[in-house]
Design a protein around this motif. Sequence first.
Motif, PDB file in Angstrom:
ATOM      1  N   LEU A 172     135.265  -8.380  45.493  1.00 57.38           N
ATOM      2  CA  LEU A 172     133.850  -9.108  46.098  1.00 57.38           C
ATOM      3  C   LEU A 172     133.022  -8.470  46.886  1.00 57.38           C
ATOM      4  CD1 LEU A 172     136.421 -12.188  47.097  1.00 57.38           C
ATOM      5  CD2 LEU A 172     134.815 -12.023  45.295  1.00 57.38           C
ATOM      6  N   ASP A 173     133.619  -7.444  47.441  1.00 56.22           N
ATOM      7  CA  ASP A 173     132.679  -6.536  48.373  1.00 56.22           C
ATOM      8  C   ASP A 173     131.527  -5.935  47.580  1.00 56.22           C
ATOM      9  OD1 ASP A 173     132.067  -5.208  51.070  1.00 56.22           O
ATOM     10  OD2 ASP A 173     132.788  -3.331  49.772  1.00 56.22           O
ATOM     11  N   LEU A 174     132.145  -5.290  46.364  1.00 55.04           N
ATOM     12  CA  LEU A 174     131.042  -4.680  45.698  1.00 55.04           C
ATOM     13  C   LEU A 174     130.254  -5.648  45.053  1.00 55.04           C
ATOM     14  CD1 LEU A 174     133.617  -2.274  43.680  1.00 55.04           C
ATOM     15  CD2 LEU A 174     131.732  -1.561  45.164  1.00 55.04           C
ATOM     16  N   ILE A 175     130.415  -6.861  44.683  1.00 54.11           N
ATOM     17  CA  ILE A 175     129.637  -8.013  44.048  1.00 54.11           C
ATOM     18  C   ILE A 175     128.735  -8.049  45.216  1.00 54.11           C
ATOM     19  CG2 ILE A 175     129.316 -10.258  43.662  1.00 54.11           C
ATOM     20  CD1 ILE A 175     131.962 -10.203  42.054  1.00 54.11           C
ATOM     21  N   SER A 176     128.948  -8.427  46.476  1.00 57.03           N
ATOM     22  CA  SER A 176     127.908  -8.517  47.751  1.00 57.03           C
ATOM     23  C   SER A 176     127.076  -7.507  47.807  1.00 57.03           C
ATOM     24  CB  SER A 176     128.981  -8.668  48.941  1.00 57.03           C
ATOM     25  OG  SER A 176     129.431  -7.512  49.124  1.00 57.03           O
TER      26      SER A 176
ATOM     27  N   GLU B 288     136.797 -17.757  43.683  1.00 56.20           N
ATOM     28  CA  GLU B 288     135.540 -17.099  44.584  1.00 56.20           C
ATOM     29  C   GLU B 288     134.526 -16.577  43.440  1.00 56.20           C
ATOM     30  OE1 GLU B 288     133.225 -16.517  47.868  1.00 56.20           O
ATOM     31  OE2 GLU B 288     135.262 -17.262  47.764  1.00 56.20           O
ATOM     32  N   LEU B 289     135.155 -16.261  42.384  1.00 52.16           N
ATOM     33  CA  LEU B 289     134.276 -15.689  41.440  1.00 52.16           C
ATOM     34  C   LEU B 289     133.521 -16.796  40.755  1.00 52.16           C
ATOM     35  CD1 LEU B 289     136.548 -12.812  39.747  1.00 52.16           C
ATOM     36  CD2 LEU B 289     134.279 -12.543  41.115  1.00 52.16           C
ATOM     37  N   TYR B 290     134.283 -17.984  40.341  1.00 50.84           N
ATOM     38  CA  TYR B 290     133.919 -19.196  39.865  1.00 50.84           C
ATOM     39  C   TYR B 290     132.577 -19.604  40.663  1.00 50.84           C
ATOM     40  CZ  TYR B 290     133.378 -23.605  37.247  1.00 50.84           C
ATOM     41  OH  TYR B 290     133.072 -24.592  36.726  1.00 50.84           O
ATOM     42  N   SER B 291     132.713 -19.769  42.074  1.00 53.80           N
ATOM     43  CA  SER B 291     131.783 -20.479  42.870  1.00 53.80           C
ATOM     44  C   SER B 291     130.563 -19.568  43.146  1.00 53.80           C
ATOM     45  CB  SER B 291     132.344 -20.589  44.299  1.00 53.80           C
ATOM     46  OG  SER B 291     132.491 -19.225  44.897  1.00 53.80           O
TER      47      SER B 291
ATOM     48  N   GLY C  26     129.320 -18.015  40.553  1.00 54.88           N
ATOM     49  CA  GLY C  26     128.734 -17.965  39.333  1.00 54.88           C
ATOM     50  C   GLY C  26     129.384 -16.947  38.065  1.00 54.88           C
ATOM     51  N   PHE C  27     130.183 -16.234  38.478  1.00 53.18           N
ATOM     52  CA  PHE C  27     130.803 -15.255  37.661  1.00 53.18           C
ATOM     53  C   PHE C  27     131.990 -15.504  36.896  1.00 53.18           C
ATOM     54  CE2 PHE C  27     128.836 -12.805  40.721  1.00 53.18           C
ATOM     55  CZ  PHE C  27     128.193 -11.630  40.270  1.00 53.18           C
ATOM     56  N   THR C  28     131.432 -16.598  35.792  1.00 49.53           N
ATOM     57  CA  THR C  28     132.409 -17.282  34.957  1.00 49.53           C
ATOM     58  C   THR C  28     133.314 -16.746  34.096  1.00 49.53           C
ATOM     59  OG1 THR C  28     130.750 -18.211  33.546  1.00 49.53           O
ATOM     60  CG2 THR C  28     131.041 -19.489  35.180  1.00 49.53           C
ATOM     61  N   ASN C  29     132.560 -15.677  33.475  1.00 52.08           N
ATOM     62  CA  ASN C  29     133.589 -14.797  32.629  1.00 52.08           C
ATOM     63  C   ASN C  29     134.714 -14.314  33.174  1.00 52.08           C
ATOM     64  OD1 ASN C  29     131.928 -15.527  30.065  1.00 52.08           O
ATOM     65  ND2 ASN C  29     130.379 -13.851  30.597  1.00 52.08           N
ATOM     66  N   MET C  30     134.283 -13.574  34.329  1.00 52.13           N
ATOM     67  CA  MET C  30     135.156 -12.993  35.036  1.00 52.13           C
ATOM     68  C   MET C  30     136.502 -14.016  35.661  1.00 52.13           C
ATOM     69  SD  MET C  30     133.179 -10.206  37.136  1.00 52.13           S
ATOM     70  CE  MET C  30     134.510  -9.334  38.091  1.00 52.13           C
ATOM     71  N   ALA C  31     135.877 -15.052  36.080  1.00 50.03           N
ATOM     72  CA  ALA C  31     136.879 -16.170  36.605  1.00 50.03           C
ATOM     73  C   ALA C  31     137.568 -16.655  35.515  1.00 50.03           C
ATOM     74  CB  ALA C  31     136.282 -17.210  37.243  1.00 50.03           C
TER      75      ALA C  31
END
Length: 420
Positions: A8-12, A41-44, A46-51
């Motif tokens: 999540l930190d890297l995504i931010s 958190e990933l789903y919220s 928008g990273f649906t593939n990872m979620a």
Amino acid sequence: MTFAEKTLDLISKGQIDEARKEFAWSLRKDNDDMVYSLAEELYSLGFTNMAKRAYKKLLERHPDADEFRTSLADIAIGEGNDDEALNYLSQIRPDSDAYLESLLVAADLYQTQGMFDVSERKLITAYQIAPDEPVIQFALAELYFDIKKYIEAIPLYLNLIKQGITELSKVNLVQRLGMAYAESGKFEQAVGYLEQIHDEDLDDDTAFQLAFTRLKLGQIDEAIKELEKLKEKSPDYATVYPALAEAYEQKGKIEDALIALQEGMSVDEFNLQLYLKASDLSIKLGKKDQAEKYLKTALQQDSDNPSIVAALSRLLIDQHAELENIELLSNYLSNNEVDPSFYWLRGQSYAAIEDFGNAIDDYKAALKDLSDSADFLRDAAFFFREAGKRKLALECANRYLEFEPNDIDMIELQEELLED
């Protein structure tokens, strides 16, 4: 930091490729609670593939955990994979803790497919299980609102508001309730709620509905003020113009009403109702040539529209343009389903130019379907008398007097015909 936290930190920071590497490690090394939090958190974000990968991994580890199936079904719906979504949902049994959530997800799926009856059944089942759950009340109310079952939606919205809930999923429930009341024709109740909405929260549809509701309640000045304000704010909001014209017409301001319609034409040039109404107002102003232009412009857009053809025909008759009217109606009748009133209109023009053979044929054709029209019967009785068809004239007179027994002119005509 856990691998999930690193992800999540890297995504931010926008470092997506690095985030994916940490995500892969999270699925292997982090505990299930951490992976679940990461998936949510990933789903919220928008990273649906990872979620989806995370939920699938969790489902592999916990095959009885149906909450993962509902999440995967929700993602599948968003991706347009309806069959995959239904497959997940069908595996959830009524005794599952996730059954209620699965009903909501299924209802959403069927609603997107246009299967509103099935969606309603799913939501009603959910409501029966948990009648006090606001999310279920809201979902059912929204379905009813979307499919225009406003009477059913009203008590659900009202109950939520009584609980102090005025917004859910970024939907203003006071606005929804006001709109539902208005669409149901309960205008006084509608105004009471729509007036409560602050200007900054008043979208165009709601602003229009408030003004239109005032119009229906006879609050003409307030309606005009709000419609003008909406027009200035959103000049491309086409619906405002016919409503504004109606308001001005009710105030007797015909010129202003006509101007509103003309402005509407510049925004929505293919709205035939604007031309029809503009023609009607032009006639009221004594501008019959202008009225004819509006109707002919509309006719160019839709030559088979019976309302336009009928309005233009009546205007041509009024202007004694008999040959033009005969041509107009002959073209229409040769290309469209038979409308008996058009035979009557054409018959009037044939009679006016003393072409009684064609006029008689048209009046006879109209009589087959207009024998319950008092207006037609009155005209036909006098026409047939003048055309020498006295038996038909008496038939029409007798029939007309069943509707209007005190019409002196027709009583005299009947007596004359009976003397033969």
